[in-house]
Design a protein around this motif. Structure first.
Motif, mmCIF file in Angstrom:
data_model
loop_
_atom_site.group_PDB
_atom_site.id
_atom_site.type_symbol
_atom_site.label_atom_id
_atom_site.label_comp_id
_atom_site.label_asym_id
_atom_site.label_seq_id
_atom_site.Cartn_x
_atom_site.Cartn_y
_atom_site.Cartn_z
ATOM 1 N N ASN A 133 0.835 -1.212 0.000
ATOM 2 C CA ASN A 133 0.000 0.000 0.000
ATOM 3 C C ASN A 133 0.866 1.257 0.000
ATOM 4 O OD1 ASN A 133 -2.338 -1.458 -0.026
ATOM 5 N ND2 ASN A 133 -2.703 -1.326 2.183
ATOM 6 N N GLU A 134 1.995 1.185 0.683
ATOM 7 C CA GLU A 134 2.907 2.338 0.720
ATOM 8 C C GLU A 134 3.468 2.623 -0.677
ATOM 9 O OE1 GLU A 134 6.601 4.365 0.580
ATOM 10 O OE2 GLU A 134 6.584 2.187 0.443
ATOM 11 N N ALA B 74 0.716 4.242 -2.661
ATOM 12 C CA ALA B 74 0.525 5.635 -2.218
ATOM 13 C C ALA B 74 1.637 6.527 -2.759
ATOM 14 C CB ALA B 74 0.483 5.695 -0.683
ATOM 15 N N ALA B 75 2.886 6.009 -2.747
ATOM 16 C CA ALA B 75 4.017 6.806 -3.254
ATOM 17 C C ALA B 75 3.835 7.092 -4.744
ATOM 18 C CB ALA B 75 5.331 6.062 -3.008
ATOM 19 N N GLU C 31 0.843 7.166 -6.350
ATOM 20 C CA GLU C 31 -0.317 8.056 -6.532
ATOM 21 C C GLU C 31 0.009 9.500 -6.155
ATOM 22 O OE1 GLU C 31 -3.914 4.766 -6.147
ATOM 23 O OE2 GLU C 31 -3.349 5.922 -4.368
ATOM 24 N N THR C 32 0.884 9.660 -5.169
ATOM 25 C CA THR C 32 1.296 11.009 -4.760
ATOM 26 C C THR C 32 1.904 11.766 -5.942
ATOM 27 O OG1 THR C 32 1.738 10.238 -2.548
ATOM 28 C CG2 THR C 32 2.824 12.278 -3.162
ATOM 29 N N LYS C 33 2.546 11.010 -6.824
ATOM 30 C CA LYS C 33 3.173 11.638 -8.006
ATOM 31 C C LYS C 33 2.277 11.513 -9.241
ATOM 32 C CE LYS C 33 7.867 11.414 -6.376
ATOM 33 N NZ LYS C 33 9.221 10.948 -6.544
ATOM 34 N N ASN C 34 0.973 11.342 -8.985
ATOM 35 C CA ASN C 34 -0.036 11.249 -10.054
ATOM 36 C C ASN C 34 0.113 10.035 -10.958
ATOM 37 O OD1 ASN C 34 -1.368 13.617 -9.282
ATOM 38 N ND2 ASN C 34 0.257 14.831 -10.250
ATOM 39 N N LYS D 286 -0.379 5.732 -11.560
ATOM 40 C CA LYS D 286 -1.497 4.794 -11.348
ATOM 41 C C LYS D 286 -0.946 3.443 -10.904
ATOM 42 C CE LYS D 286 -4.989 7.143 -13.586
ATOM 43 N NZ LYS D 286 -4.950 8.374 -12.787
#
Ligand code: NAP
Length: 249
Positions: free
Chosen positions: A42-43, A46-47, A49-52, A54
């Motif tokens: 999950n991390e 998330a990392a 997705e934080t940078k847009n 997928k």
């Protein structure tokens, strides 16, 4: 290619994690496989997705055919498969000689490192091969310099599993070369990840660094960079090839 899905087994930690981040940075949609460590997977998502980017995390123990089928089903729902990185791999306890090895240990080694990789490749070929109506793609298999060195007195079962991966890389590459699929292998040297702790020797890579011609361990990013090059169109004439990324080891 870069809007396509890349499936990375064992994408939650180490080389797989670094590859997931590098692939996402190049625009791929990343399926992050993990065996048990959902928080780590999950991390990674998330990392990304934080940078847009997928990404999705999917539980997949590659020792289970059912899990592998579920992994590729999830990938199908996420987009068109463009690449598979057969990265998930295990070592047994380090320093165990063959005359001390249990059948259970050897079977587990082969189930995860060999059978798991071949079954994942099977699912990828079914989707990517032009023979099956696919658009082509790339399979990268993680081997190890242990395949060449044999890892005596350390873990010959692991070395043998990676020798099998080398043969599989060459043979599968020939088998599907006319169907739009490239297959390549990477043989990492001593890379600074958790795998050494899993073998009971967390310091192994650093302890042996002096034996590497470049006199240092490698990083997960250095392997990931080679993997994302191999899956890119820049490597369009590379197949059935195995690249040592090992500081000369
Ligand atoms: P690592 O740090 O130990 O990470 C292993 C990854 O594989 C984790 O994401 C783990 O998931 C996953 N995994 C473990 N068992 C699995 C299973 N049964 N099914 C699916 N996933 C599983 O390993 P690494 O050092 O990054 O190694 C990655 C690959 O490179 C392996 O094939 C390894 O043999 C090869 N390699 C590594 C080195 C090195 O020095 N590090 C050298 C040569 C080759 P969880 O997070 O869920 O546990």
């Amino acid at each position: 290619m870069t809007d396509k899905v890349v499936v990375i087994t064992g994408g939650s930690r180490g080389i797989g994690r670094a590859t997931a981040l590098a692939a996402a940075a190049r625009g791929y949609r990343v399926v992050v496989g993990y065996a048990t460590n959902q928080a780590a997977a999950n991390e990674v998502v998330a990392a990304i997705e934080t940078k847009n980017g997928k990404a999705i995390a999917v539980k997949c123990d590659v020792g289970s055919e059912q899990d592998i089928l579920a992994l590729f089903k999830a990938a199908d729902a996420f987009g068109t498969l463009g690449a598979l990185v057969n990265n998930a791999g295990i070592v047994g306890k380090s320093g165990v000689r063959v005359d001390e090895m249990s059948a259970e240990r050897i079977q587990q080694m082969m189930a995860v490192n060999v059978t798991g990789s071949i079954l994942c490749a099977r699912e990828a070929v079914k989707r990517m091969s032009t023979r099956h109506g696919g658009q082509g793609g790339v399979i990268v298999n993680l081997s190890s310099v242990a395949a060449k060195l044999g890892a005596p007195n350390t873990y010959v079962d692991y070395a043998a599993s990676k020798g099998a991966i080398d043969s599989f890389t060459v043979g599968l590459g020939y088998e599907v070369a006319g169907e739009g699929i490239r297959v390549a292998g990477i043989r990492p040297g001593l890379i600074d990840t958790d795998i050494h702790a899993a073998g009971g020797e967390p310091d192994r890579a650093h302890r042996l660094a002096h034996m590497v011609p470049m006199k240092r361990v490698g990083t997960a990013d250095e392997i990931a960079n080679a993997i994302v090059w191999l899956i890119s169109d820049e490597a369009s004439y590379v197949t059935s090839a195995i690249l040592d990324v090992s500081g000369g080891r």
